[in-house]
Write a protein that holds these residues in place. Structure first.
Motif, mmCIF file in Angstrom:
data_model
loop_
_atom_site.group_PDB
_atom_site.id
_atom_site.type_symbol
_atom_site.label_atom_id
_atom_site.label_comp_id
_atom_site.label_asym_id
_atom_site.label_seq_id
_atom_site.Cartn_x
_atom_site.Cartn_y
_atom_site.Cartn_z
ATOM 1 N N MET A 1 15.052 -0.291 2.266
ATOM 2 C CA MET A 1 13.914 0.086 3.753
ATOM 3 C C MET A 1 14.268 -0.730 4.576
ATOM 4 N N LYS A 2 15.442 -1.506 4.558
ATOM 5 C CA LYS A 2 15.737 -2.733 5.709
ATOM 6 C C LYS A 2 15.554 -1.983 6.965
ATOM 7 N N PRO A 3 16.054 -0.794 7.588
ATOM 8 C CA PRO A 3 15.796 -0.338 8.692
ATOM 9 C C PRO A 3 14.560 -0.208 9.203
ATOM 10 N N VAL A 4 13.595 0.455 8.181
ATOM 11 C CA VAL A 4 12.469 0.810 8.639
ATOM 12 C C VAL A 4 11.738 -0.531 8.905
ATOM 13 N N ILE A 5 11.784 -1.545 7.686
ATOM 14 C CA ILE A 5 11.274 -2.827 7.942
ATOM 15 C C ILE A 5 11.521 -3.419 9.300
ATOM 16 N N LEU A 6 12.756 -3.339 9.599
ATOM 17 C CA LEU A 6 13.065 -4.050 10.868
ATOM 18 C C LEU A 6 12.434 -3.218 12.125
ATOM 19 N N PHE A 7 12.360 -1.980 11.876
ATOM 20 C CA PHE A 7 11.452 -1.132 13.059
ATOM 21 C C PHE A 7 10.123 -1.608 13.272
ATOM 22 N N THR A 8 9.435 -1.938 12.112
ATOM 23 C CA THR A 8 8.065 -2.301 12.255
ATOM 24 C C THR A 8 7.913 -3.574 12.506
ATOM 25 N N ALA A 9 9.005 -4.498 12.101
ATOM 26 C CA ALA A 9 8.815 -5.910 12.623
ATOM 27 C C ALA A 9 9.065 -5.855 14.066
ATOM 28 N N ILE B 1 0.879 -1.161 -0.229
ATOM 29 C CA ILE B 1 -0.090 -0.001 0.030
ATOM 30 C C ILE B 1 0.939 1.426 0.142
ATOM 31 N N ALA B 2 1.859 1.068 0.840
ATOM 32 C CA ALA B 2 2.737 2.501 0.781
ATOM 33 C C ALA B 2 3.398 2.610 -0.551
ATOM 34 N N TYR B 3 3.746 1.623 -1.119
ATOM 35 C CA TYR B 3 4.297 1.716 -2.545
ATOM 36 C C TYR B 3 3.613 2.308 -3.355
ATOM 37 N N VAL B 4 2.292 1.933 -3.536
ATOM 38 C CA VAL B 4 1.172 2.416 -4.470
ATOM 39 C C VAL B 4 0.919 3.845 -4.131
ATOM 40 N N LEU B 5 0.706 4.278 -2.861
ATOM 41 C CA LEU B 5 0.373 5.602 -2.244
ATOM 42 C C LEU B 5 1.553 6.539 -2.769
ATOM 43 N N ASP C 1 16.674 1.852 -16.850
ATOM 44 C CA ASP C 1 17.199 0.497 -17.372
ATOM 45 C C ASP C 1 16.204 -0.533 -17.616
ATOM 46 N N GLY C 2 14.845 -0.149 -17.284
ATOM 47 C CA GLY C 2 13.642 -1.084 -17.924
ATOM 48 C C GLY C 2 13.382 -1.947 -16.927
ATOM 49 N N ALA C 3 13.507 -1.594 -15.704
ATOM 50 C CA ALA C 3 12.899 -2.598 -14.290
ATOM 51 C C ALA C 3 11.537 -2.130 -14.316
ATOM 52 N N SER C 4 10.664 -3.131 -14.081
ATOM 53 C CA SER C 4 9.134 -3.214 -13.837
ATOM 54 C C SER C 4 8.907 -2.605 -12.282
ATOM 55 N N ARG C 5 7.742 -2.086 -12.166
ATOM 56 C CA ARG C 5 7.337 -1.661 -10.809
ATOM 57 C C ARG C 5 7.516 -2.623 -9.966
ATOM 58 N N TRP C 6 7.390 -3.786 -10.291
ATOM 59 C CA TRP C 6 7.450 -5.101 -9.195
ATOM 60 C C TRP C 6 8.855 -5.368 -8.968
ATOM 61 N N GLN C 7 9.705 -5.155 -9.835
ATOM 62 C CA GLN C 7 11.444 -5.379 -9.680
ATOM 63 C C GLN C 7 11.819 -4.247 -8.921
ATOM 64 N N ALA C 8 11.239 -2.834 -9.141
ATOM 65 C CA ALA C 8 11.729 -1.929 -8.485
ATOM 66 C C ALA C 8 11.308 -1.951 -7.123
ATOM 67 N N LEU C 9 10.128 -2.551 -6.734
ATOM 68 C CA LEU C 9 9.927 -2.719 -5.231
ATOM 69 C C LEU C 9 10.840 -3.686 -4.751
ATOM 70 N N TYR D 1 5.947 3.085 6.262
ATOM 71 C CA TYR D 1 6.912 2.738 5.159
ATOM 72 C C TYR D 1 6.775 3.694 4.022
ATOM 73 N N LEU D 2 5.828 4.639 4.243
ATOM 74 C CA LEU D 2 5.691 5.695 3.260
ATOM 75 C C LEU D 2 6.772 7.010 3.481
ATOM 76 N N ALA D 3 6.718 7.093 4.849
ATOM 77 C CA ALA D 3 8.033 8.023 5.408
ATOM 78 C C ALA D 3 9.310 7.426 4.771
ATOM 79 N N GLY D 4 9.551 5.978 4.989
ATOM 80 C CA GLY D 4 10.806 5.457 4.594
ATOM 81 C C GLY D 4 10.893 5.601 3.024
ATOM 82 N N LEU D 5 9.809 5.328 2.448
ATOM 83 C CA LEU D 5 10.055 5.407 0.891
ATOM 84 C C LEU D 5 10.460 6.879 0.347
ATOM 85 N N GLN D 6 9.864 8.003 1.253
ATOM 86 C CA GLN D 6 9.950 9.233 0.738
ATOM 87 C C GLN D 6 11.567 9.668 1.030
ATOM 88 N N ALA D 7 12.146 8.895 1.534
ATOM 89 C CA ALA D 7 13.627 9.017 2.089
ATOM 90 C C ALA D 7 14.644 8.426 0.922
#
Lengths: 401, 288
Positions: free
Chosen positions: B204-212, B85-89, B188-196, B170-176
């Motif tokens: 975003m590893k630090p943010v993901i670990l915080f939420t975990a 959702i964060a990625y889509v937003l 380079d031709g990466a799809s959205r999914w690949q980029a994610l 996550y959105l805050a992390g994404l904006q960084a």
């Protein structure tokens, strides 16, 4: 300006707290515990009486204030299922007998009176209401299957009728109900006056076996209490009867209004029993126990109990109220039957039983295992062994013999 | 000391409140765990008796297993959906504020109200969910009366409530994340999914670990959801009995405050264990 108003309000609030003294007589009650009209009249009659509604989690609030020794009410309601939890700390309450309660004893139901007294003989609760049980049944479904409730004397009669109704309708909602009522019919519970665990004795095994028998006969619907499915099953007649206290009539009327006129009430198979009903107690922090006792006895007199039933359906604990023509009214929901008389007859026959402080905790183990048998299909003998093992452990843990 | 008095005064409210409502209960819990106490009467010292009872208490271990199962079933979807959702937003341009508020609202809604609504959704006979299941041609499922039904129902409630909250973090992390990196990937031709999965998630590893970690501590203390949905006993088979619900039941329902405190200590040790595991994961992540 706004800030000043805010500060002024804050000052007022602080002053409000500061003036909180032990003047007057506070009475804690939950909503629907005592007739509002009775309380209003009592407030006029006894100046200084301040009734307060303490709302939900009543026992926890009362315990917290008793433990904190502050803002403890002078008079407090004690629910039937909670009163024994206060027995180990009965010194927190005035002994009503030393205030002259014995003179009132003949006016109240003996078994109910006894429930407010600890094993050591200290009386901490004065009877408010009771919950005599009866068999609520669907007249139409019984007729269709040629079953007559008047012929039920024992649980076996009741179960036989259940078998006769198969597969059209279930007789019993769930196993827990059979066990609860069968135990309520017993003079002995799970722990006796000498702090001895007796939950493995014959009287418990008998109640357990009755529940298991209902399960084996396939006459239960397996619908647990409190689930919304209860109302659906009772409205359609899929479950044709229910053993419950007098107050269950109100639940039935609100939960299954479409089945109006189809219900009747008969005596409980296997004998009278009680479920629920409360008490009033006076705490040791009350500075005028004599006056408090006068208020309690006035609020719970047979005349006021008539009012309690008319306003809130609180079934009287004083048999003198049973004769009141106001209470003995035919009820349209029950096809014009005067169900009050059936419950009154039951109320007079409830056995005297000692309720120890550990009953709710230990009983829960039995309920859980019965639910396991019913919902998860656990073998009954294994469930019995498990419940005994768990109950024995808790009995040892809390210091029972 | 005198010189800094105003500063000390300014930070005092937090420490006072923490002392009264945080520190004192924690210390008292440790003390209480070695006693029996019914809440009003005398406390009696019993040494390690309560702990012996705890480790041999099948119901405590059952509540631990329940808690862990509900935690896994709720945390994994919550974090995954939150990230998506964060990625889509982050990529959308219109109504972003509206969506952010909409996704955040569940986590500030009264949990009791939410649980009551979910109770009528999951109800076996009249439930909204079973109405849909039956309309689709399936049979009614015993959501709140069977072991896995109860656990799934509680987990779904938690997912609904916390997905939006995690999405905002996550959105805050994404904006960084510098947009150049993502732009370069697009070039380079990466799809959205690949980029994610290949750019956003690693960065975003630090943010993901915080939420975990936050979800672990929160998930191990699940209480209200279970209490409202299946009641204080945890429902049939005690499948919804979480550790905190068991603590509450023993202390406040059965007035066994000593044993309740011991369960609290057990809960503390479990949370500590999982926090240590999380911490080790963070450490490993930071090593070059």
């Amino acid at each position: 300006m706004r800030r000043r108003t805010f500060l002024a309000l804050l000052g007022l609030a602080a002053a409000g707290c500061a003036t909180e003294t032990r003047e007057g007589m506070t009475l804690w009650m939950w909503s629907g515990g005592l007739s509002e009209k009775s309380l209003e009249e009592a407030t006029a009659k006894f100046p200084g009486l301040r009734p307060l509604q303490a709302g939900s989690q009543f026992k926890t609030k009362l315990m917290t204030n008793l433990a904190g020794r502050s803002h403890v009410p002078d008079i407090t309601g004690l629910k039937g299922e909670d009163i024994s939890a206060f027995f180990p700390n009965a010194d927190q309450f005035a002994d009503l007998r030393s205030l002259g309660a014995d003179a009132f004893k003949p006016q109240y139901l003996g078994w109910k009176w006894q429930q407010g007294i600890t094993a050591e003989g200290r009386m901490i609760g004065f009877p408010i209401d009771t919950g005599p049980t009866g068999l609520y049944y669907r007249h139409d479904v019984f007729d269709r299957h040629g079953v007559t409730a008047a012929s039920f004397r024992t649980w076996e009669d009741y179960f036989d009728a259940g078998v006769a109704m198969k597969p059209g309708a279930s007789m019993v909602l769930n196993l827990r109900m059979v066990y609860v009522i069968a135990m309520a019919q017993s003079k002995r519970q799970l722990v006796d006056e000498n702090k001895q665990y007796i939950g493995d004795d014959d009287h418990v095994r008998r109640a357990w076996d009755l529940a298991i028998k209902a399960h084996r006969l396939g006459i239960t619907a397996g619908i647990q209490d409190g689930s919304p499915d209860v109302n659906a099953a009772l409205t359609t007649g899929q479950v044709a009867s229910l053993i419950g206290a007098s107050w269950a009539a109100a639940d039935l009327k609100s939960g299954a209004p479409d089945s109006k006129g189809l219900w009747r009430v008969a005596p409980t198979p296997g004998g009278a029993a009680n479920s629920g009903g409360s008490f009033l107690g006076i705490t040791k922090y009350c500075r005028e126990p004599e006056k408090a006792f006068e208020i309690v006895t006035w609020l719970l007199s047979p005349e006021q109990q008539v009012r309690g039933f008319l306003d809130l359906g609180l079934f009287p604990s004083a048999p003198d109220a049973f004769a009141s023509p106001d209470l003995r009214q035919p009820d349209e929901f029950f096809g014009g039957q005067t169900i009050f008389d059936t419950f009154a007859e039951s109320a007079k026959q409830v056995p005297v039983a000692y309720m120890s402080p550990w009953e709710p905790r230990l009983s829960q183990l039995f309920y859980d295992e019965l639910t396991n048998v019913e919902s998860v299909g656990k073998p009954p003998e294994e469930a019995w062994r498990d419940v005994q093992h768990k109950a024995r452990r808790i009995a040892d843990h809390v210091g029972l013999t | 000391m005198r010189k800094y008095l105003p500063q000390y005064l300014a930070i005092a409210p937090f420490f006072l409140l923490f002392g009264v409502f945080g520190l004192f209960p924690m210390v008292f819990l440790g003390y209480l765990a070695f006693h029996t106490w019914d809440g009003i009467g005398e406390m009696r010292f019993v040494g390690l008796d309560q702990f012996k009872f705890l480790v041999t208490d099948d119901i405590f271990w059952l509540s631990l297993v329940n808690t862990l199962e509900i935690w896994v079933m709720s945390t994994v979807p919550t974090l995954f959906l939150g990230l998506v959702i964060a990625y889509v937003l982050h990529s959308s341009v219109r109504f972003t504020t509206f969506y952010r508020i909409a996704y955040f609202v569940p986590s500030v809604t009264s949990l009791v109200a939410v649980a009551i609504v979910f109770g009528s959704i999951f109800s076996s006979h009249f439930g909204l969910l079973n109405a849909v299941v039956e309309w689709l041609g399936g049979g009614a499922l015993p959501w709140l009366t069977s072991e896995w039904g109860i656990k799934v129902s509680i987990s779904v409630l938690i997912v609904w409530q916390w997905t939006g909250y995690n999405a905002i973090i996550y959105l805050a992390g994404l904006q960084a994340i510098p947009s150049e990196v993502l732009d370069a990937a697009t070039v380079d031709g990466a799809s959205r999914w690949q980029a994610l999965w290949r750019i956003v998630v690693p960065m975003m590893k630090p943010v993901i670990l915080f939420t975990a970690i936050a979800s672990t501590i929160g998930g191990l203390q699940t209480f209200t959801e279970a209490q409202i949905l299946v009641g204080e006993e945890g429902g049939p088979g005690q499948s919804g009995l979480t550790m905190v619900l068991y603590l509450y039941q023993q202390a406040f329902k059965h007035n066994d405050f000593g044993y309740g405190a011991t369960i609290g200590v057990g809960l503390f040790l479990v949370v500590l264990l999982f926090s240590l595991i999380n911490w080790r994961l963070v450490q490993r992540g930071e090593r070059p």
